[in-house]
Write a protein that holds these residues in place. Structure first.
Motif, PDB file in Angstrom:
ATOM      1  N   THR A   1       0.798  -1.229   0.000  1.00  0.00           N
ATOM      2  CA  THR A   1       0.000   0.000   0.000  1.00  0.00           C
ATOM      3  C   THR A   1       0.836   1.287   0.000  1.00  0.00           C
TER       4      THR A   1
ATOM      5  N   TRP B   1       1.487   2.407  -3.508  1.00  0.00           N
ATOM      6  CA  TRP B   1       0.356   3.092  -4.150  1.00  0.00           C
ATOM      7  C   TRP B   1       0.350   4.570  -3.791  1.00  0.00           C
TER       8      TRP B   1
ATOM      9  N   THR C   1       3.164   6.479  -5.331  1.00  0.00           N
ATOM     10  CA  THR C   1       2.899   6.599  -6.765  1.00  0.00           C
ATOM     11  C   THR C   1       1.873   7.690  -7.043  1.00  0.00           C
ATOM     12  N   TYR C   2       0.746   7.640  -6.328  1.00  0.00           N
ATOM     13  CA  TYR C   2      -0.307   8.620  -6.608  1.00  0.00           C
ATOM     14  C   TYR C   2       0.164  10.041  -6.297  1.00  0.00           C
TER      15      TYR C   2
ATOM     16  N   LEU D   1      -8.715   0.220  -9.405  1.00  0.00           N
ATOM     17  CA  LEU D   1      -7.336   0.630  -9.193  1.00  0.00           C
ATOM     18  C   LEU D   1      -6.418   0.150 -10.313  1.00  0.00           C
TER      19      LEU D   1
ATOM     20  N   PHE E   1      -4.520   2.780 -12.711  1.00  0.00           N
ATOM     21  CA  PHE E   1      -3.060   2.817 -12.706  1.00  0.00           C
ATOM     22  C   PHE E   1      -2.500   2.517 -14.097  1.00  0.00           C
TER      23      PHE E   1
ATOM     24  N   VAL F   1      -7.550   7.104  -9.003  1.00  0.00           N
ATOM     25  CA  VAL F   1      -6.710   6.383  -8.038  1.00  0.00           C
ATOM     26  C   VAL F   1      -6.830   7.015  -6.657  1.00  0.00           C
TER      27      VAL F   1
ATOM     28  N   VAL G   1      -7.839   4.664  -3.658  1.00  0.00           N
ATOM     29  CA  VAL G   1      -6.810   4.175  -2.754  1.00  0.00           C
ATOM     30  C   VAL G   1      -7.153   4.511  -1.298  1.00  0.00           C
TER      31      VAL G   1
ATOM     32  N   THR H   1      -7.506   1.170   1.020  1.00  0.00           N
ATOM     33  CA  THR H   1      -6.523   1.023   2.098  1.00  0.00           C
ATOM     34  C   THR H   1      -7.207   0.877   3.450  1.00  0.00           C
TER      35      THR H   1
ATOM     36  N   SER I   1       2.388  -0.105  -9.658  1.00  0.00           N
ATOM     37  CA  SER I   1       1.312  -0.082  -8.661  1.00  0.00           C
ATOM     38  C   SER I   1       0.100  -0.868  -9.133  1.00  0.00           C
TER      39      SER I   1
ATOM     40  N   VAL J   1      -1.675  -4.405  -7.226  1.00  0.00           N
ATOM     41  CA  VAL J   1      -3.067  -4.566  -6.795  1.00  0.00           C
ATOM     42  C   VAL J   1      -3.478  -6.030  -6.891  1.00  0.00           C
TER      43      VAL J   1
END
Length: 483
Positions: free
Chosen positions: A309, A312, A315-316, A365, A369, A404, A408, A412, A450, A454
């Motif tokens: 996680t 992610w 990345t975002y 997701l 992504f 995303v 996310v 999460t 990412s 997932v």
């Protein structure tokens, strides 16, 4: 009247158990004037936050600059690109160099109004000693940052570092499972509106660095204004301040024109006190448990999620802010580009809302992504002359990363058990000089990675919120009871 003596809403003889959601939905009303007023006040704060979060894109923007040529001009030249500039400065593509000039020759200037090439040694190139700027709109001029790109970029880097640092501090569970998707999308929408406003203001007012300072004054007023809003009822109740929480509920009922029963409020207080006693017992039991980090390493499923996680979230954050900041460097009008990139976030947030409950968290997701990654790769290899297509690809990528963001947050929170959710969520939410397209390669690479990660975590759509490590580890197990 905002209060009545008896009610049958979840109460038997005034002694039944009543939770706050029951009162909010069935007696207070899910959305009335009180909620609308609160939402409007919160929207103002978030919109100003959006402005404050994005203003550095304009206040630290590049300014075209060149060497000052004292042989041919005064210290206050009237023209940035005079006809003679290529006599004194090396060419750089279709323009001229920003940080270099030709050395002095041995020929003196005889005509003060001219700057012939023969007065320069065109075989010797020197660094600039002083600069001429095309405009004075950003801090590049204020602090003389010409040819010091790393210092200019450092401002944005520090800003993003502050954002990443603040995430674990500000994460709070403010909404129940039913409303957190829509609530998150709503807040993000207001934030995007703030970014759009920043772009429009910067477009309308060239001297933006002066204006943006003035914006902090009304922003401060908004924060003070926010103080007149009532505190969260849930927060009051979590602290055992029941009289204050009941006062807020009664005021909300008065504004909404509804009524609250004394029996419901009494039952709510009793239920909360019982829940508080239960929580205290759980805290005592938790003190006997191993440290959270020990429990995580003992549970392979939770450990895997703690490793996946954060990727992610990094990345975002990386892609979202990277695309936002780089919008002003694309070909075309920087303000139009920035406004367009900020505006397309809004459909991205609400697309996620529509899809999360229909096809699941994982598909949304993965698709978001990977599509974002594909857009970055396509942008890298886009041939020159296709500015419209390049912008379209860029906007699709931004829409995907907005999807995303909403997804996310939801996914999460659903992967971790209740009593450790806040800590593990906070843990989860904690790089172009050599190659012009390097940022997009990094954006695309992170988004692709990412999206792949997932796959190794379970789907949470329809799963019961886990309360323990064991329940959390069983998410995705077909034998798990579905709500």
């Amino acid at each position: 009247m905002a209060e009545k003596e008896e009610s049958s809403v979840g109460v038997e003889g005034g002694k039944g158990k009543v939770d706050l959601d029951t009162i909010l939905v069935e007696e207070l009303g899910q959305f009335g004037w009180f909620q609308a007023r609160t939402l409007a006040l919160a929207a103002v704060i978030v919109i100003f936050a959006g402005v404050a979060a994005s203003e550095f894109v304009f206040t630290t923007a590049r300014i075209n600059h060149r060497c000052l040529i004292p042989e041919c001009e005064s210290e206050r030249p009237g023209e940035f690109a005079p006809d003679w500039i290529l006599n004194a400065v090396p060419a750089d593509g279709s323009s001229f160099a920003s940080c270099e000039r030709f050395a002095n020759g041995s020929v003196a200037v005889t005509d003060p109004g001219s700057c012939p090439a023969n007065i320069f040694d065109r075989d010797t190139v020197l660094d600039c000693e002083s600069f001429v700027y095309e405009n004075t709109y950003t801090v590049v001029y204020d602090f003389e940052l010409a040819c010091q790109e790393w210092l200019r970029s450092l401002i944005g880097s520090v800003h993003i570092f502050g954002t990443l640092t603040a995430m674990p501090i500000t994460v709070m569970e403010l909404m129940g499972p039913k409303y957190r998707v829509v609530g998150g999308a709503t807040v993000n929408t207001f934030f995007a509106v703030g970014k759009v406003c920043a772009g429009l203001l910067a477009w309308a007012v060239p001297h933006w660095r002066q204006l943006h300072r003035a914006i902090y004054a009304p922003m401060f007023i908004c924060i003070i204004y926010y103080w007149i809003m009532p505190e969260s009822v849930r927060w009051y109740m979590s602290k055992g301040r029941y009289a204050e929480s009941e006062a807020v509920l009664k005021e909300a009922a008065r504004i909404n024109g509804t009524e609250l029963s004394t029996a419901s409020l009494t039952a709510l207080r009793e239920s909360e006190e019982e829940a508080k006693r239960k929580k205290e017992l759980e805290e005592i039991e938790r003190a006997k448990e191993p440290l959270l980090i020990v429990q995580v390493f003992r549970n392979k499923q939770i450990l895997l999620r703690c490793l996946v996680t954060p990727v992610w979230w990094v990345t975002y954050t990386f892609v979202y802010y990277g695309l936002s900041i780089n919008a002003v460097n694309m070909s075309g009008n920087r303000y139009v580009n920035y406004v367009a990139v900020s505006a397309v976030e809004i459909p991205g947030y609400w697309t996620a809302v529509l899809l999360l409950g229909k096809i699941g968290r994982k598909p949304v997701l993965i698709i978001a992504f990977w599509l974002c990654s594909a857009c970055q790769i396509a942008y890298i290899f886009m041939p020159e002359g296709y500015e419209g297509l390049s912008l379209a690809v860029y906007l699709i990528g931004m829409t995907c990363i907005a999807m995303v963001i909403t997804s996310v947050y939801v996914y999460t929170t659903e992967l971790y058990p209740t009593k450790y959710r806040h800590s593990l969520f906070a843990f989860s939410s904690m790089g172009a000089s050599t190659w012009e397209q390097l940022p997009f390669a990094l954006f695309g690479g992170f988004a692709l990675l990412s999206g792949c990660l997932v796959f190794i975590l379970p789907e949470t759509l329809g799963a019961k919120f886990p309360d323990t490590m064991e329940e959390a580890a069983q998410i995705g197990n077909k034998k798990q009871e579905r709500t």
